[in-house]
Every structure is written in structure tokens, then in C-alpha cells.
Design a protein around this motif. Structure first.
Motif, short mmCIF file in Angstrom:
data_model
loop_
_atom_site.label_atom_id
_atom_site.label_comp_id
_atom_site.label_asym_id
_atom_site.label_seq_id
_atom_site.Cartn_x
_atom_site.Cartn_y
_atom_site.Cartn_z
N THR A 51 0.87 -1.20 0.01
CA THR A 51 0.13 -0.08 0.03
C THR A 51 0.78 1.27 -0.05
O THR A 51 2.09 1.22 0.29
N LEU A 52 0.27 2.14 -0.20
CA LEU A 52 0.97 3.65 -0.38
C LEU A 52 1.54 4.01 1.17
O LEU A 52 2.79 4.44 1.41
N VAL A 53 0.52 3.68 2.01
CA VAL A 53 1.11 3.98 3.50
C VAL A 53 2.48 3.14 3.74
O VAL A 53 3.29 3.82 4.23
N ARG A 54 2.49 1.82 3.56
CA ARG A 54 3.43 0.93 3.84
C ARG A 54 4.87 1.53 3.08
O ARG A 54 5.78 1.51 3.55
N ASN A 55 4.60 1.70 1.68
CA ASN A 55 5.43 2.23 1.05
C ASN A 55 6.23 3.87 1.39
O ASN A 55 7.53 3.97 1.16
N VAL A 56 5.37 4.37 1.88
CA VAL A 56 5.95 5.54 2.48
C VAL A 56 6.85 5.52 3.61
O VAL A 56 7.88 6.03 4.02
N GLN A 57 6.07 4.56 4.58
CA GLN A 57 7.09 4.11 5.72
C GLN A 57 8.46 3.74 5.39
O GLN A 57 9.32 3.83 5.90
N GLU A 139 -10.46 0.63 0.09
CA GLU A 139 -11.48 1.45 0.62
C GLU A 139 -12.25 0.50 1.69
O GLU A 139 -13.06 0.89 2.65
N ASN A 140 -12.27 -0.89 1.39
CA ASN A 140 -13.30 -1.71 1.99
C ASN A 140 -12.79 -2.55 3.41
O ASN A 140 -13.58 -3.16 3.95
N VAL A 141 -11.68 -2.19 3.58
CA VAL A 141 -10.76 -2.99 4.73
C VAL A 141 -10.00 -2.06 5.48
O VAL A 141 -9.68 -0.88 4.80
N GLU A 142 -9.94 -2.30 6.73
CA GLU A 142 -9.13 -1.44 7.55
C GLU A 142 -7.47 -1.73 7.30
O GLU A 142 -6.81 -0.92 7.03
N TYR A 143 -7.21 -3.17 7.18
CA TYR A 143 -5.99 -3.59 6.86
C TYR A 143 -5.74 -4.08 5.71
O TYR A 143 -6.40 -5.15 5.36
N ALA A 144 -4.86 -3.87 4.80
CA ALA A 144 -4.71 -4.31 3.59
C ALA A 144 -3.69 -5.62 3.57
O ALA A 144 -3.03 -5.82 4.67
N LYS A 145 -3.46 -5.93 2.29
CA LYS A 145 -2.33 -7.41 2.30
C LYS A 145 -1.16 -6.55 2.63
O LYS A 145 -0.91 -5.52 2.54
#
Length: 221
Positions: A51-57, A139-145
Motif C-alpha cells: 500500500t501507499l502507507v507502507r511504501n511511504v514508511q 477502501e473496503n478494509v481497515e488492513y490491506a495485504k
């Protein structure tokens, strides 16, 4: 795999050839804003399937790049719009496997870390949306793969026992999500940097034609 009733497909790198698209848009952004040069193997190894969040981190932890999800969202979305996502091609045999599974009476759904807008844009352009019973998107889940939540949600929507479901994935992120949800996973990738991380899949193949042959084999696996 005679016992399989439903097939859950990943999107990016599995059904659509989008990793080059994402790489070609991230590469100049990383170079221009942060002086970071990456090649395609770097993209597959470090970024693909996340995810974008993970890649930014990841950028912060591994390269000390202090950026935000909001900034990268704005920059990447602008780049994607300019590049035109409808130009993203299908992976080889994508349409053929969907046709074959539909004719065999298999149920199909999509489980992706991409957003519904991406699904609608790319699969809609190729006329593939009607093949899928439903879509589990970011957008359907709180936690992605690699969290199993997307696959757990998909199985719940299917109402089918785990042993009658198979996931099709191209990254270790997706493989972990599927297996942690208790679902058999077939991995399909030709990427040399990714294939060693996919060896725990039930099968590891190079293209969707081989996946189709496994799924529609007359012999139980």
C-alpha cells in the motif's frame, strides 16, 4: 482442482500489467523530489504489492526520506492521471482465464489493495468488470495485504468454505494474506526477484495459462 468453487484474483501484476506503469510514474517522482534512483527490480523487490502507507514508511525507514502519505498520494495520482491508466495492458491470458472459468461455472471475485477507481478504470476499459461477483478493494478494509483481512472478507461474502476457494497472486504480500486467511494460493510471476519468495504457494507458475490448466484439470490436486 475439482473441489474449487471460487477463484479470488489479485489485480496488479496478476490480471493487469500495471507494475511497469507504477514504476514509470514513481521513478521520476522519487528522483525529482528526493534524489532516489531505483530500477525496475528495486520496484518489484521493495514496493510492488504494498500500500501507499507502507511504501511511504519504507522510504523513511530504509532511505531516510521524510515524506507523507498525503504528498505522495497527490503526486502519484496526478502522475497516473497524466499517464492514463487505460493504457495499462492485460497480463497474457487474462481474458482467456476469465472466459474459461466462467464457462466452467466457477465463481470469481477480485481482492486488491488498489482502490475501486483503479479497478473501474482499468478493468472497465478492458470490459472485464462483469466477470466478477464482487470487489474487495483498499477502501473496503481497515488492513490491506499482507494482512489476511481482505481475503477473510472475500470468503465471508462468498459463503464458501476455505477449502473450496483459491487465490491467484503475484507477490509475497498477497501470498501471505491468502495463506494467513487459510486459502490455497497459486502464485504466478516471471519476476526473478519475486519468485524465490513465492515458493510456499501451492503452485508457482509463469503465466495465467498455466493457472487455468491447474484450476480446470480433470484430476484432483
Amino acid at each position: 482442482m475439482e473441489h474449487i468453487e471460487a477463484v479470488l484474483f489479485d489485480l496488479d501484476g496478476t490480471l493487469i500489467d500495471s507494475e511497469h506503469f507504477y514504476y514509470s510514474n514513481w521513478k521520476p517522482l522519487l528522483a525529482m523530489h528526493f534524489g532516489l534512483e531505483i530500477n525496475f527490480d528495486d520496484w518489484i523487490r521493495y514496493f510492488a504489492g504494498h500500500t501507499l502507507v507502507r511504501n511511504v514508511q519504507f522510504l523513511k525507514e530504509h532511505w531516510g526520506i521524510d515524506t507523507t502519505e498525503e504528498f505522495m498520494w497527490k503526486e502519484t495520482r496526478a502522475a497516473y492521471a497524466k499517464a492514463d491508466m487505460t493504457k495499462i495492458a492485460l497480463m497474457p491470458y487474462a481474458r482467456e482465464i476469465l472466459d474459461a472459468l466462467q464457462q466452467a461455472g466457477k465463481r470469481m471475485a477480485l481482492v486488491t489493495s488498489s482502490y475501486q477507481t483503479t479497478v473501474d478504470t482499468v478493468l472497465g476499459h478492458h470490459g472485464l468488470l462483469p466477470y466478477f461477483e464482487f470487489f474487495v478493494t483498499r477502501e473496503n478494509v481497515e488492513y490491506a495485504k499482507p494482512n489476511p483481512e481482505p481475503y477473510l472478507q472475500a470468503v465471508a461474502l462468498l459463503g464458501v468454505a476455505n477449502e473450496h476457494v483459491v487465490a491467484i497472486e503475484d507477490t509475497s504480500t498477497g501470498l501471505k494474506a491468502a495463506q494467513d486467511a487459510g486459502i490455497t494460493c497459486i502464485a504466478v510471476s516471471r519476476q526473478a526477484v519475486e519468485r524465490p519468495k513465492l515458493e510456499k504457494a501451492s503452485h508457482l507458475v509463469e503465466n495465467l495459462l498455466e493457472v487455468s490448466q491447474i484450476l480446470l484439470s480433470s484430476h484432483p490436486s
